[in-house]
Write an enzyme that holds these catalytic residues in place. Structure first.
Site, PDB file in Angstrom:
ATOM      1  N   TYR A  59       0.558   4.761  -4.585  1.00 43.89           N
ATOM      2  CA  TYR A  59       1.610   4.651  -5.607  1.00 43.89           C
ATOM      3  C   TYR A  59       1.003   4.460  -7.006  1.00 43.89           C
ATOM      4  O   TYR A  59       1.697   4.107  -7.940  1.00 43.89           O
ATOM      5  CB  TYR A  59       2.558   3.493  -5.275  1.00 43.89           C
ATOM      6  CG  TYR A  59       3.245   3.684  -3.931  1.00 43.89           C
ATOM      7  CD1 TYR A  59       4.270   4.617  -3.788  1.00 43.89           C
ATOM      8  CD2 TYR A  59       2.842   2.970  -2.807  1.00 43.89           C
ATOM      9  CE1 TYR A  59       4.880   4.827  -2.564  1.00 43.89           C
ATOM     10  CE2 TYR A  59       3.446   3.173  -1.570  1.00 43.89           C
ATOM     11  CZ  TYR A  59       4.462   4.102  -1.454  1.00 43.89           C
ATOM     12  OH  TYR A  59       5.066   4.313  -0.235  1.00 43.89           O
ATOM     13  N   ASP A 119       0.093  -1.988   7.050  1.00 46.97           N
ATOM     14  CA  ASP A 119      -0.979  -1.328   7.798  1.00 46.97           C
ATOM     15  C   ASP A 119      -2.361  -1.668   7.252  1.00 46.97           C
ATOM     16  O   ASP A 119      -3.336  -1.619   7.993  1.00 46.97           O
ATOM     17  CB  ASP A 119      -0.763   0.193   7.810  1.00 46.97           C
ATOM     18  CG  ASP A 119       0.091   0.605   9.010  1.00 46.97           C
ATOM     19  OD1 ASP A 119       0.185  -0.178   9.971  1.00 46.97           O
ATOM     20  OD2 ASP A 119       0.668   1.702   8.981  1.00 46.97           O
ATOM     21  N   HIS A 129      -4.300  10.251  -1.341  1.00 48.68           N
ATOM     22  CA  HIS A 129      -2.988  10.116  -0.701  1.00 48.68           C
ATOM     23  C   HIS A 129      -1.953   9.672  -1.723  1.00 48.68           C
ATOM     24  O   HIS A 129      -2.214   8.806  -2.553  1.00 48.68           O
ATOM     25  CB  HIS A 129      -3.117   9.098   0.451  1.00 48.68           C
ATOM     26  CG  HIS A 129      -1.871   8.356   0.785  1.00 48.68           C
ATOM     27  ND1 HIS A 129      -1.799   6.988   0.796  1.00 48.68           N
ATOM     28  CD2 HIS A 129      -0.642   8.789   1.113  1.00 48.68           C
ATOM     29  CE1 HIS A 129      -0.589   6.606   1.126  1.00 48.68           C
ATOM     30  NE2 HIS A 129       0.136   7.676   1.325  1.00 48.68           N
ATOM     31  N   TYR A 186      12.334   4.745  -2.450  1.00 47.60           N
ATOM     32  CA  TYR A 186      12.404   3.282  -2.593  1.00 47.60           C
ATOM     33  C   TYR A 186      11.230   2.756  -3.411  1.00 47.60           C
ATOM     34  O   TYR A 186      11.197   1.591  -3.789  1.00 47.60           O
ATOM     35  CB  TYR A 186      12.458   2.612  -1.206  1.00 47.60           C
ATOM     36  CG  TYR A 186      11.124   2.195  -0.602  1.00 47.60           C
ATOM     37  CD1 TYR A 186      10.206   3.134  -0.162  1.00 47.60           C
ATOM     38  CD2 TYR A 186      10.795   0.849  -0.464  1.00 47.60           C
ATOM     39  CE1 TYR A 186       8.999   2.752   0.402  1.00 47.60           C
ATOM     40  CE2 TYR A 186       9.588   0.453   0.097  1.00 47.60           C
ATOM     41  CZ  TYR A 186       8.689   1.405   0.526  1.00 47.60           C
ATOM     42  OH  TYR A 186       7.490   1.020   1.075  1.00 47.60           O
ATOM     43  N   ARG A 187      10.288   3.621  -3.723  1.00 47.07           N
ATOM     44  CA  ARG A 187       9.036   3.248  -4.351  1.00 47.07           C
ATOM     45  C   ARG A 187       8.432   4.558  -4.815  1.00 47.07           C
ATOM     46  O   ARG A 187       8.662   5.590  -4.179  1.00 47.07           O
ATOM     47  CB  ARG A 187       8.176   2.655  -3.240  1.00 47.07           C
ATOM     48  CG  ARG A 187       7.093   1.724  -3.589  1.00 47.07           C
ATOM     49  CD  ARG A 187       6.632   1.085  -2.296  1.00 47.07           C
ATOM     50  NE  ARG A 187       5.424   0.337  -2.509  1.00 47.07           N
ATOM     51  CZ  ARG A 187       4.725  -0.250  -1.560  1.00 47.07           C
ATOM     52  NH1 ARG A 187       5.122  -0.145  -0.308  1.00 47.07           N
ATOM     53  NH2 ARG A 187       3.647  -0.932  -1.829  1.00 47.07           N
TER      54      ARG A 187
END
Ligand SMILES: Cc1cc2nc3c(=O)[nH]c(=O)nc-3n(C[C@H](O)[C@H](O)[C@H](O)COP(=O)(O)OP(=O)(O)OC[C@H]3O[C@@H](n4cnc5c(N)ncnc54)[C@H](O)[C@@H]3O)c2cc1C
Length: 529
Positions: A91, A150, A390, A471-472
């Site tokens: 993010y 995770d 990612h 949501y993010r």
């Protein structure tokens, strides 16, 4: 001369501000250049990107230092971008939305202040990682379990502040935080909930205080800096029973989701199951080149080959049961019955005495027992190995097979149109699924890296048109995501901006976070001058 700075300040003004910060910090907490602050860049951003470059980083070691920094930031009009551990990878990491911002990183505020076994909570500071809280609970001897995401290297507060999730029954981290201490944009200190009353005994056990609840406005927020937070823990269960459910045929997947929903709402499955597609499941233990060398998106024939491996399927769900012996055996039967009508589904369980857990080899089993691990970071290596990148494209939907199928088809089509594999992990929580497309790429491949960022942006509007919001979001498409929240002519944005202007009139805290800009920077042209 400053190498990088907020666009609206002269180099002299900025250097004066940095000198003021230096005066309130020790040497360990002062990193005055982009090079010194390099570890707070987005680890997955192309190296030539300047858009989210931090100019400097500050690491205070007390709440008083945080307050002093905030007051100085107001005086010198320097934007601060808060992180706790700063590992919001996927993010944007610790990088700021606007280049030249100073990273305010709270790793050094790392005390576990209290572990209360009686009422099952902890009170912690922002630098406390999931690993640290786990160690502190073990050392204390308390018979308590926590939730972890995770990856265990992030902070409990940073993860919660970005609405993060973990995988025990307390895995909805926002739902299980209780009571915050917050440095406000003017440098003053607030305690939320019952903590607003000096000496109150219920700060970490009662989520509300007297009047409107404030905690929510400090998460995904540019309105304050959380310096303490209560975290609810769970009593160590008698038994722990992690389960695996595999779906052999893609066409059975929607029915599997529909069968799962009542088990979640009723609480038969009490944790937050994670549902992976075959590509994502394979990426936890292998790299793409182990399966396919083609430059095109992985074809179904290869995906089927992955799905046929023992323990895998087109989709795989990890989940767990917790509680008294006998009761969880009955829950297991209910779970098995709920999916019995779907022919390609297979379910297996392991059962452990939770007081005497063996060394759990499988990281998925560790995570669902609240034991931190970084093993699943392997997923980012799918294309590029050690230089794999990612982005999380994370949409929210109801737990229905039809919504899941609609979103799956959209995301897969958009990623494949950019030449990328569709790797998905869906987190189920009560009535909600969070569909995280792990948009993975090889950072050595500039074209593929750009394609990954483009694919995310290309998904935002079509997903919103179908009724799905994120949501993010990564910094690169935060504004675009915020634009989709448009009910009432963007009524929600207007309220956010009203709060921003009232609490942070100089706009020094996290400008642009979640698409909320201070008045002076609301015009995009103003951000570059
Ligand atoms: C392979 C992989 C797996 C992942 N798995 C998960 C997962 O299971 N669940 C999950 O939620 N995420 C997951 N992530 C995303 C991310 O790595 C984690 O959420 C991580 O915990 C966030 O980092 P952090 O805790 O250091 O937060 P930070 O980077 O410190 O903070 C995140 C954001 O919260 C805000 N913030 C932080 N601290 C404060 C504060 N003190 N006051 C106010 N605001 C603050 C800031 O806006 C900041 O940008 C995964 C990422 C990868 C690459």
């Amino acid at each position: 001369m400053a190498e990088c700075k907020p666009a609206w300040l002269s180099a002299t003004q900025f250097e004066r501000g940095l000198a003021a910060f230096e005066a309130v910090l020790d040497a360990e907490g002062f990193h005055p250049t982009p090079t010194a602050a390099a570890e707070f860049r987005d680890p997955f951003a192309p190296s030539d990107w300047q858009d989210f470059l931090p100019s400097a980083a500050l690491q205070p070691n007390s709440v008083e230092q945080v307050q002093a920094i905030v007051r100085l930031a107001n005086e010198h009009k320097i934007p601060l971008w808060t992180s706790s551990q700063g590992r919001n990878n996927g993010y944007g990491g610790a990088a700021p939305r606007i280049a030249g911002s100073v990273v305010l990183n709270l790793r050094r505020l790392n005390r576990v202040i209290d572990i209360d076994e009686e009422s099952a909570f902890a009170l912690i500071e922002p630098g406390v990682r999931f690993f640290d809280l786990y160690d502190a609970i073990q050392t204390s001897g308390a018979k308590l379990w926590m939730s972890v995401p995770d990856l265990g290297w992030g902070s409990v507060i940073g993860n919660t502040c970005d609405h993060g999730v973990g995988y025990t029954p307390t895995g909805d981290h926002v739902a299980h935080q209780c009571g915050m201490e917050v440095v406000l944009p003017d440098g003053s200190l607030l305690r939320t909930g019952m903590g607003a009353m000096q000496g109150n005994k219920a700060w970490q056990v009662h989520k509300r205080g007297f009047g409107p609840s404030l905690d929510g406005i400090f998460m995904q927020s540019s309105l304050g800096i959380v310096t303490k937070m209560g975290v609810w823990l769970m009593p160590r269960p008698e038994c722990y029973m992690p389960g695996w459910l595999t779906v052999g045929k893609e066409e059975d997947f929607p029915a599997m989701i529909d069968a799962l929903r009542p088990l979640l709402i009723e609480g038969v499955i009490p944790n937050q199951p994670m549902i992976y597609n075959a590509v994502c499941a394979a990426s936890a233990v292998t790299e793409r080149k182990d399966w396919y060398e083609g430059k095109d998106p992985m074809p179904d024939t290869v995906i089927d080959r992955i799905a046929e491996q023992p323990g895998l399927g087109r989709w795989v769900m990890r989940f767990a049961l917790y509680g008294r012996d006998g009761i969880i055996d009955r829950q297991r039967e209910i779970v098995e019955q709920a999916f019995a009508h779907i022919s390609s589904i297979a379910i297996s369980f392991n059962k452990y005495d939770a007081a005497n857990l063996p060394e759990l080899e499988n990281p998925h089993e560790r995570v669902q027992a609240g034991i931190p691990s970084n093993d699943l970071n392997q997923m980012t290596k799918w294309y590029g190995g050690e230089e794999g990148g990612h982005i999380g494209f994370s949409s929210v939907l109801p737990v229905t097979g039809r919504d899941m199928a609609t979103l799956r088809d959209l995301v897969r089509a958009k990623l494949e149109a950019k030449g990328l594999d569709y790797s998905a992990a869906c987190i189920a929580s009560g009535r909600t699924l969070i569909h995280v497309a792990l948009v993975v790429f090889d950072m050595k491949d500039a074209e593929q890296t750009q394609a990954a960022y483009d694919a995310c942006k290309a998904l935002v509007e079509p997903a919103a048109k179908l009724g799905f919001g994120e949501y993010r979001a990564h910094l690169d498409f935060m504004d675009l995501v915020a634009d989709q929240y448009d009910f009432g002519g963007h009524a929600s944005r207007r309220v956010h901006e009203t709060l921003k202007d009232a609490l942070d009139p100089n706009g020094i805290l996290a400008p642009g976070k979640q698409g909320i800009w201070p008045a002076a920077l609301r015009d995009p042209a103003a951000r570059n001058k």
